[in-house]
Design a protein around this motif. Sequence first.
Motif, short mmCIF file in Angstrom:
data_model
loop_
_atom_site.label_atom_id
_atom_site.label_comp_id
_atom_site.label_asym_id
_atom_site.label_seq_id
_atom_site.Cartn_x
_atom_site.Cartn_y
_atom_site.Cartn_z
N LEU A 240 -17.24 26.12 -9.25
CA LEU A 240 -16.60 26.37 -10.53
C LEU A 240 -15.44 25.39 -10.73
O LEU A 240 -14.66 25.14 -9.80
CB LEU A 240 -16.06 27.81 -10.59
N GLY A 241 -15.34 24.87 -11.94
CA GLY A 241 -14.23 23.99 -12.26
C GLY A 241 -12.94 24.78 -12.43
O GLY A 241 -12.95 25.99 -12.65
N GLY A 242 -11.81 24.06 -12.34
CA GLY A 242 -10.52 24.67 -12.57
C GLY A 242 -10.18 24.63 -14.05
O GLY A 242 -11.05 24.42 -14.91
N GLU A 243 -8.91 24.78 -14.35
CA GLU A 243 -8.47 24.80 -15.74
C GLU A 243 -8.80 23.47 -16.43
O GLU A 243 -8.46 22.41 -15.93
CB GLU A 243 -6.97 25.06 -15.82
N GLY A 244 -9.49 23.54 -17.55
CA GLY A 244 -9.84 22.33 -18.30
C GLY A 244 -11.12 21.67 -17.82
O GLY A 244 -11.53 20.66 -18.38
N ASN A 245 -11.76 22.21 -16.79
CA ASN A 245 -13.00 21.64 -16.28
C ASN A 245 -14.12 22.67 -16.45
O ASN A 245 -14.05 23.78 -15.92
CB ASN A 245 -12.87 21.24 -14.81
N LYS A 246 -15.18 22.29 -17.15
CA LYS A 246 -16.26 23.22 -17.52
C LYS A 246 -17.35 23.36 -16.47
O LYS A 246 -18.38 24.00 -16.72
CB LYS A 246 -16.88 22.76 -18.85
N ASP B 67 -13.21 26.94 -7.66
CA ASP B 67 -13.68 27.58 -6.42
C ASP B 67 -15.04 27.03 -5.99
O ASP B 67 -15.85 26.59 -6.81
CB ASP B 67 -13.84 29.10 -6.64
N ILE B 68 -15.27 27.12 -4.67
CA ILE B 68 -16.60 26.93 -4.10
C ILE B 68 -16.83 28.11 -3.15
O ILE B 68 -16.02 28.36 -2.25
CB ILE B 68 -16.72 25.61 -3.31
N TYR B 69 -17.93 28.84 -3.38
CA TYR B 69 -18.21 29.98 -2.52
C TYR B 69 -19.71 30.14 -2.30
O TYR B 69 -20.52 29.66 -3.09
CB TYR B 69 -17.61 31.27 -3.09
N THR B 70 -20.06 30.79 -1.23
CA THR B 70 -21.46 31.00 -0.88
C THR B 70 -21.99 32.29 -1.50
O THR B 70 -21.22 33.22 -1.79
CB THR B 70 -21.65 31.10 0.64
N ASN B 71 -23.29 32.32 -1.69
CA ASN B 71 -23.99 33.54 -2.14
C ASN B 71 -25.05 33.84 -1.09
O ASN B 71 -26.09 33.17 -1.03
CB ASN B 71 -24.63 33.31 -3.50
N GLU B 72 -24.77 34.81 -0.25
CA GLU B 72 -25.67 35.14 0.85
C GLU B 72 -26.71 36.17 0.39
O GLU B 72 -26.48 36.92 -0.56
CB GLU B 72 -24.87 35.65 2.04
#
Length: 685
Positions: free
Chosen positions: A455-461, A656-661
């Motif tokens: 996911l992008g941060g503020e201002g990043n889609k 963020d970067i996160y896993t989906n288990e």
Amino acid sequence: MVYDIYSWDKRLILERIDLAMDRISQIKLEKDIRYSEFFLKLAGFLEQVNYLRIKRDSGEFDNQSFDELNIAQNELYYDLKEENYGESVYNPDVLDKICDKEFISPFLSLSFEVRAAIITVFEGDLEGFVNILELFLQVYGICLEGGDAKEVSDAIYWYASDYLDITARKKIIESFTTSNRFFYNIIMNDDLSDLRYLFKFGEYIASNEIKTAEYLNSLDNETIRLCAKTFVDGYRDGFFAMQKDISKRSIVSLIYRIGFERIVKEAIILFEDMGFEVVLDRKPYRLADMSHIRNRGICSGGVNRQFEYDHKYDMNVFTKKAYLDRKLEISKQTFEEIKENMVRYGGPAWMDSFGDLEFTPIKKASSNVFVEKQNNLMNNYRNEMMLLQDEYMDTSGTAFCIIAWPLPSIAEDMKVYSNIFDDIIRINTLESEKYRNAQQKIIDALDKADTVSILGGEGNKTNMTIKLHELKDPSKETNFENCVADVNIPVGEVFTSPILAGTNGILFVKDVFLAGYHLKKLCISVKDGMIEDYTCENFDTEEDNRRLVEDSILKGHKYLPMGEFAIGTNVIAYNVAKKYDIFEKMPILIAEKMGPHFAFGDTCYSHDEENISYNPDGKAIIARDNECSIKRKTDIKNAYFNCHTDITIPLAELGDIYTNEPDGIHTYIIKDGKFVLEGSEVLNE
């Protein structure tokens, strides 16, 4: 083994040159010349080049001062310099005004090929020089006698076709053997503290090349050796990291930007100490050798990037199936001729550079273009050529290395440049152990996941979901490579080749340099791993914005798969970019270590899928194919795209970067732009 690349009789060639120049010198005296402005300019240029040849042969060239050499080159390149290009006959817009429309295309091709005369003279390729002279006179004669544009195009086509057995063979031999020692002799034998040597290469020498050479001359031998040793050690270590036998390879091709000769000389010495012969091959400069996609080789920054952009499709005049089929046939004969060298070829070592001034190309209506058929022909040819090359070069035993250094144009003054250079040395020589251990923690978490979300941060889609391969035995297999500083310098990334089906979302970057172009607010939509839509915000019109993305990313293809997903871990590189505010100027080689990145085109293991490699923990890296590359087993011509373009989201734009288990657990790797996974926090230092 050294191969003969020039087989002509010098006395006969000189006679042909004299005859051609006698005729060319008469053109300025003739009246009522059709398209006189065009022909007079090209004739005058060829007279300048011939005068240069005479000065080189007599020794007068070598006795000139630095200032004299600089003045002479600026006269030679006068019509291409940015301040003069608006009125130049090499400019498609100018040709549109001075000649009939049907002549614009072949005249553009002719004018570009005529400029190659400079290099032929510097390298002593007198046959190439006289062939250009005679082509010019043939086209001039056609127009003088009232011939039409088709006759001109045919003349250029047959010129390219008739000399293919020379040009195609020469280019391959110079790419994989040490038969042409032109660059080697200058680098190893000239006094590099005397900057006049720069003008011997035949390329346009601008302030970047001069200031780079001056700066490197100010550094002590220990620093120069450190830069070269990091590069050469990375190449050697790549063989060990990929578990390949370096003892079977003894040829390396070294690619670099002119101005860095002092580092290159030390690198050559180190390579030769390892038992390697060093190939130094120039960037293609003849139309017969050029690609509209990528032209790698030794070069300067050039005189005018808009000129190069205006002429990137000039080979359209002879882009026909019969021509390309014959070129493949000659290429096969040449590979057969040099097959002993191909077996020993170890791969390229590329010293990249970055920091060029921003350039946004202007598309001109009168420029040459490829029609769809030609684009397909060239893409098929590039595929066939790669497969043919693989027949003679076992890529399962090759490696590579790439490193990048800044150019003076990246800074306002040389003191700041010196500081940036010092920081890049620090980045390129970072100790690997800290990164290897922290990256392994990240890989262990990622290997538990079915997909990964970015996911992008503020201002990043940005909102991307990456589908990972299934691990049949997690105790022995992994999806991600733990990349430290061997082939891909500097240290700092974990990467994989994702599954296409299930890889979806939006990739957005505010600013990025790709293929020499500065793209603003780049946005790419991905569906099942394939580029579905794209745009940027460089121009006022959507058509121009899409065309810029196509030039810099799609590389002549209608669609591309996502070939790589990676997480860059080099926060030091990120902070250096932040310190000097040079995010958008960082080369992809360093930028990809500064955040998550996504590559479109072939996978990370293109043409090397069967050669399983292992991480330091002993696990086999199994994510080597996707739904496109696996076609190599059934339909190899449609398996590869022969391009791979990385696009990085800087940590400053990242959320963020996160896993989906599979069981619903989410593990955060990065949150709000910082590493939060236990054991990886050290990367934030």
